[in-house]
Scaffold this motif. Structure first.
Motif, PDB file in Angstrom:
ATOM      1  N   TYR A 246      70.631 -82.049  -8.689  1.00 15.66           N
ATOM      2  CA  TYR A 246      70.563 -83.132  -7.703  1.00 15.66           C
ATOM      3  C   TYR A 246      71.591 -82.976  -6.592  1.00 15.66           C
ATOM      4  N   TRP A 247      72.710 -82.331  -6.914  1.00 17.15           N
ATOM      5  CA  TRP A 247      73.838 -82.266  -5.991  1.00 17.15           C
ATOM      6  C   TRP A 247      73.528 -81.427  -4.755  1.00 17.15           C
ATOM      7  N   GLN A 248      74.003 -81.909  -3.610  1.00 12.14           N
ATOM      8  CA  GLN A 248      73.937 -81.134  -2.369  1.00 12.14           C
ATOM      9  C   GLN A 248      75.320 -81.120  -1.730  1.00 12.14           C
ATOM     10  N   THR A 249      75.585 -80.101  -0.948  1.00 12.83           N
ATOM     11  CA  THR A 249      76.914 -79.915  -0.359  1.00 12.83           C
ATOM     12  C   THR A 249      77.419 -81.201   0.283  1.00 12.83           C
ATOM     13  N   GLY A 250      78.630 -81.601  -0.073  1.00 14.18           N
ATOM     14  CA  GLY A 250      79.228 -82.807   0.481  1.00 14.18           C
ATOM     15  C   GLY A 250      79.101 -84.027  -0.406  1.00 14.18           C
ATOM     16  N   ASP A 251      78.194 -83.964  -1.387  1.00 11.33           N
ATOM     17  CA  ASP A 251      78.006 -85.097  -2.302  1.00 11.33           C
ATOM     18  C   ASP A 251      79.197 -85.247  -3.243  1.00 11.33           C
ATOM     19  N   GLU A 252      79.460 -86.479  -3.633  1.00  9.46           N
ATOM     20  CA  GLU A 252      80.447 -86.752  -4.672  1.00  9.46           C
ATOM     21  C   GLU A 252      79.732 -86.934  -5.999  1.00  9.46           C
ATOM     22  N   LEU A 253      80.414 -86.584  -7.071  1.00  6.69           N
ATOM     23  CA  LEU A 253      79.924 -86.868  -8.421  1.00  6.69           C
ATOM     24  C   LEU A 253      80.662 -88.099  -8.917  1.00  6.69           C
ATOM     25  N   GLU A 254      79.935 -89.027  -9.506  1.00  4.42           N
ATOM     26  CA  GLU A 254      80.601 -90.149 -10.159  1.00  4.42           C
ATOM     27  C   GLU A 254      80.521 -89.914 -11.663  1.00  4.42           C
ATOM     28  N   ILE A 255      81.693 -89.781 -12.283  1.00  2.02           N
ATOM     29  CA  ILE A 255      81.754 -89.409 -13.698  1.00  2.02           C
ATOM     30  C   ILE A 255      82.383 -90.551 -14.501  1.00  2.02           C
ATOM     31  N   ASP A 256      81.634 -91.017 -15.495  1.00  2.17           N
ATOM     32  CA  ASP A 256      82.156 -92.011 -16.423  1.00  2.17           C
ATOM     33  C   ASP A 256      82.718 -91.239 -17.619  1.00  2.17           C
ATOM     34  N   LEU A 257      84.027 -91.129 -17.662  1.00  2.00           N
ATOM     35  CA  LEU A 257      84.681 -90.321 -18.701  1.00  2.00           C
ATOM     36  C   LEU A 257      84.553 -90.943 -20.088  1.00  2.00           C
ATOM     37  N   LEU A 258      84.212 -92.233 -20.134  1.00  2.00           N
ATOM     38  CA  LEU A 258      84.035 -92.899 -21.428  1.00  2.00           C
ATOM     39  C   LEU A 258      82.561 -93.026 -21.808  1.00  2.00           C
ATOM     40  N   ALA A 259      81.691 -92.407 -21.004  1.00  2.00           N
ATOM     41  CA  ALA A 259      80.252 -92.332 -21.310  1.00  2.00           C
ATOM     42  C   ALA A 259      79.666 -93.688 -21.709  1.00  2.00           C
TER      43      ALA A 259
END
Length: 393
Positions: A246-259
């Motif tokens: 899904y990712w394209q250059t410039g996109d941010e990833l939002e990561i929930d470290l506690l899932a």
């Protein structure tokens, strides 16, 4: 060499082998060509050498394409249980590592051996280390100029894959042939690929190289809950490989470290129940030791939970549930498992995989604009497209 084969399949990977043996069993004289010195090179290295050869939950929703309906017909006609039956018939032991994901119990070599044995039984002639210089239409048939010499044939099947892992011999040959015969090729990019980071985050990831934890990651319309792995260059693991589609250059990833576990609520509860416990202890119970220590070092807030205000807990909720990071890029074709994009399927029959208006030329497998998620789906597409094409030749 067969004097004049009915079918020439170019590419001895998963799709090409499957197509060749299917056509052979249907009574066609089949010649299978590949420029590599071994058949099934990508099969051999897949799944850490164990080959995740199918996913029992395969459906059209597991695939990306500019023409999402294209894959439905083939997937319906050749399902995961059909390939499992073939695997069992050859006595290949397999294991289910995650729900639906089937791997060889021993080695991916078992799958290549199975396919080559079937090709032999079906009378397929396999010629490796063979270069194809040109392909031209020859009346109702096709003419190839190769390192074996000139070959006239009734049909040519392009099963040359995409651009991923050039060290395995991947090239843009299939796309060149598609363009030669007037087919469009959608934009291609590396998919199922690790991310690279820059500056401070690259240093932080490198220090944690080898550490893995379960996360929930989002980007654009994609969302996955899988393990994430820190590497010397950035972020990898199933979660990152999946979201890279899904990712394209410039996109941010939002990561929930506690899932999915709400950090504010969990910390507030811990503060209430064990006020003397330190934040570092709480982090150490939820993350691998090195990562817990790193979080503590990055944000420098270790204290007894009783001393943490609601505002500070909200700060930790933002860090843990909404860790936002902008990758510098991906590791590219060198490590990508598949190619996103490819030969535009609007110009190809979803029943026979023949080029519209040119039935003697066909495209199957990864060279087409059909890309599966991580977890055995791309192999199932290779088997299904290979069988559908092979049966119709």
């Amino acid at each position: 060499m067969t004097s004049q084969p009915d079918v020439v399949v170019i590419g001895a990977g998963a799709a090409g082998l499957m197509c060749a043996l299917t056509a052979g069993y249907a009574g066609r004289r089949v010649l299978l060509l590949d420029h590599a010195n071994k058949a099934g090179k990508k099969i051999l290295m897949s799944g850490g050498g164990r080959c995740n050869f199918t996913n029992m939950a395969t459906g059209p929703g597991n695939f990306f394409s500019a023409n999402p309906h294209f894959c439905i017909s083939a997937l319906k006609r050749y399902r995961p249980e059909h390939f499992v039956e073939l695997v069992e018939r050859h006595g290949v032991d397999y294991v289910e590592k995650a729900p639906g994901q089937l791997f060889c119990a021993d080695s991916a070599k078992d799958i290549v051996r199975l396919l080559l044995t079937e090709c032999e039984w079906a009378g397929v002639e396999v010629s490796l280390k063979t270069r194809v210089d040109s392909i031209e239409r020859q009346g109702e048939g096709m003419r190839l100029e190769t390192s074996l010499g000139r070959i006239d044939t009734g049909a040519v099947v392009i099963a040359t894959g995409g651009l991923s892992i050039p060290s395995m011999g991947a090239t843009g040959f299939g796309y060149d042939i598609a363009r030669q015969f007037g087919l469009a090729v959608t934009d291609t990019r590396a998919a199922l690929v690790p991310f690279t980071l820059t500056s401070q985050w690259k240093e932080r990831a490198a220090a944690l190289s080898g550490v893995s934890c379960e996360v929930a990651v989002r980007c654009r319309d994609g969302a996955y809950r899988e393990p994430m792995l820190f590497t010397h260059r950035g972020l990898s693991g199933p979660a990152m490989l999946q979201i890279s589609s899904y990712w394209q250059t410039g996109d941010e990833l939002e990561i929930d470290l506690l899932a999915g576990d709400n950090a504010f609520e969990a910390l507030a509860r811990a503060r209430r129940e064990t006020p003397k416990r330190r934040l570092s202890t709480w982090l150490g119970e939820r993350f691998p030791k090195r990562f817990a220590q790193a979080l503590n070092d990055w944000y420098g807030e270790d204290a007894p939970l009783a001393e943490l205000s609601n505002a500070r807990l909200e700060g930790w909720q933002a860090r843990l549930n909404h860790w936002s990071i902008k990758p510098a890029g991906t590791e590219g074709w060198r490590t990508a498992e598949v190619t996103m994009g490819g030969v535009d399927t609007h110009g190809v029959s979803s029943k026979t995989f023949a080029v519209n208006g040119l039935p003697q030329l066909r495209f199957i497998g990864e060279v087409l604009d059909v890309t599966g998620e991580l977890g055995g789906y791309n192999f199932q597409w290779a088997w299904a497209s290979g069988v559908a094409c092979g049966q119709s030749l």
